[in-house]
Scaffold this active site. Structure first.
Site, PDB file in Angstrom:
ATOM      1  N   CYS A 182       6.969 -46.025  55.933  1.00 37.95           N
ATOM      2  CA  CYS A 182       6.052 -44.885  55.822  1.00 37.95           C
ATOM      3  C   CYS A 182       6.458 -43.772  56.780  1.00 37.95           C
ATOM      4  CB  CYS A 182       4.608 -45.313  56.088  1.00 37.95           C
ATOM      5  SG  CYS A 182       4.384 -46.354  57.525  1.00 37.95           S
ATOM      6  N   ASP A 183       6.131 -42.552  56.382  1.00 39.31           N
ATOM      7  CA  ASP A 183       6.436 -41.409  57.229  1.00 39.31           C
ATOM      8  C   ASP A 183       5.386 -40.326  57.017  1.00 39.31           C
ATOM      9  OD1 ASP A 183       8.590 -40.156  59.056  1.00 39.31           O
ATOM     10  OD2 ASP A 183       8.179 -38.581  57.596  1.00 39.31           O
ATOM     11  N   THR A 184       4.991 -39.685  58.103  1.00 34.21           N
ATOM     12  CA  THR A 184       3.978 -38.633  58.067  1.00 34.21           C
ATOM     13  C   THR A 184       4.515 -37.359  58.704  1.00 34.21           C
ATOM     14  OG1 THR A 184       2.196 -40.257  58.229  1.00 34.21           O
ATOM     15  CG2 THR A 184       1.645 -37.985  58.772  1.00 34.21           C
TER      16      THR A 184
END
Length: 201
Positions: A76-78
């Site tokens: 995941c990446d934000t």
């Protein structure tokens, strides 16, 4: 039961681990072995949009870790996007202050991408977008906010934590609250439930 699904979270984020832990999911975590800064720089040079960058980073994080057989690996990446420009996590409180001044009084977006694989095969991906409005902040309000938040704010893209002092500077949120914390858990749980149903058929 989805609680019995073995999950390997490719992240060292405390916020993400906290969200998953509260759901009762069976997971453990490992730090992905990629150079995020280097990859972001290359993707930016290729004129990738923020959404596309988060999708690629989530994929690479997931692929950088090998899980046990039948274990779901979740990358995941934000990232925070303001008028097409993305914000990284601030290096120090001085940079955080500059970042808050840029966000003050403006609307911006948070993108979080999830990439899930099992036995080295992609089984699901999703990108969530949340719109955040930061109220017009005075100098003293920014100083107060940073003083109360402390250095833990440096772990957050956009230098705010929704579960902490974030609401102090928000004027409105449109979209998934959990996305601000770095993991759209509702969409992920819906995916797990659907997977479980398909497996049982």
């Amino acid at each position: 039961m989805i609680e019995n699904t073995k999950i390997l979270l490719a992240s060292s984020s405390r916020s993400r681990k906290k969200i998953l832990k509260k759901t009762g999911l069976n997971f453990y975590s490992k730090k992905p072995s990629i150079d995020e800064t280097k990859i972001k720089k290359k993707l930016k040079e290729k004129n990738y949009k923020t959404k596309k960058i988060t999708e690629e980073l989530a994929r690479l994080k997931c692929r950088s870790i090998k899980g046990e057989a039948n274990t779901m690996v979740v990358g995941c990446d934000t990232m925070v996007d303001l008028n097409g420009t993305f914000f990284d996590k601030p290096r120090n409180l001085r940079v955080a202050k500059k970042m808050l001044k840029k966000l003050s009084g403006k609307k911006h977006f948070i993108y979080t991408s999830l990439y899930v694989s099992k036995n080295d095969r992609k089984i699901w991906s999703h990108t969530e977008k949340t719109t955040i409005y930061i109220r017009k902040l005075k100098e003293r309000e920014i100083r107060y906010y940073l003083k109360k938040s402390g250095k833990k704010i440096l772990a957050s893209s956009g230098c705010y934590q929704a579960e902490g002092m974030g609401p102090y500077i928000f004027s409105e949120i449109k979209g998934d609250f959990y996305n601000i914390m770095g993991f759209p858990i509702i969409k992920f749980l819906n995916f797990l439930k659907k997977q479980k149903t398909q497996t049982q058929q």
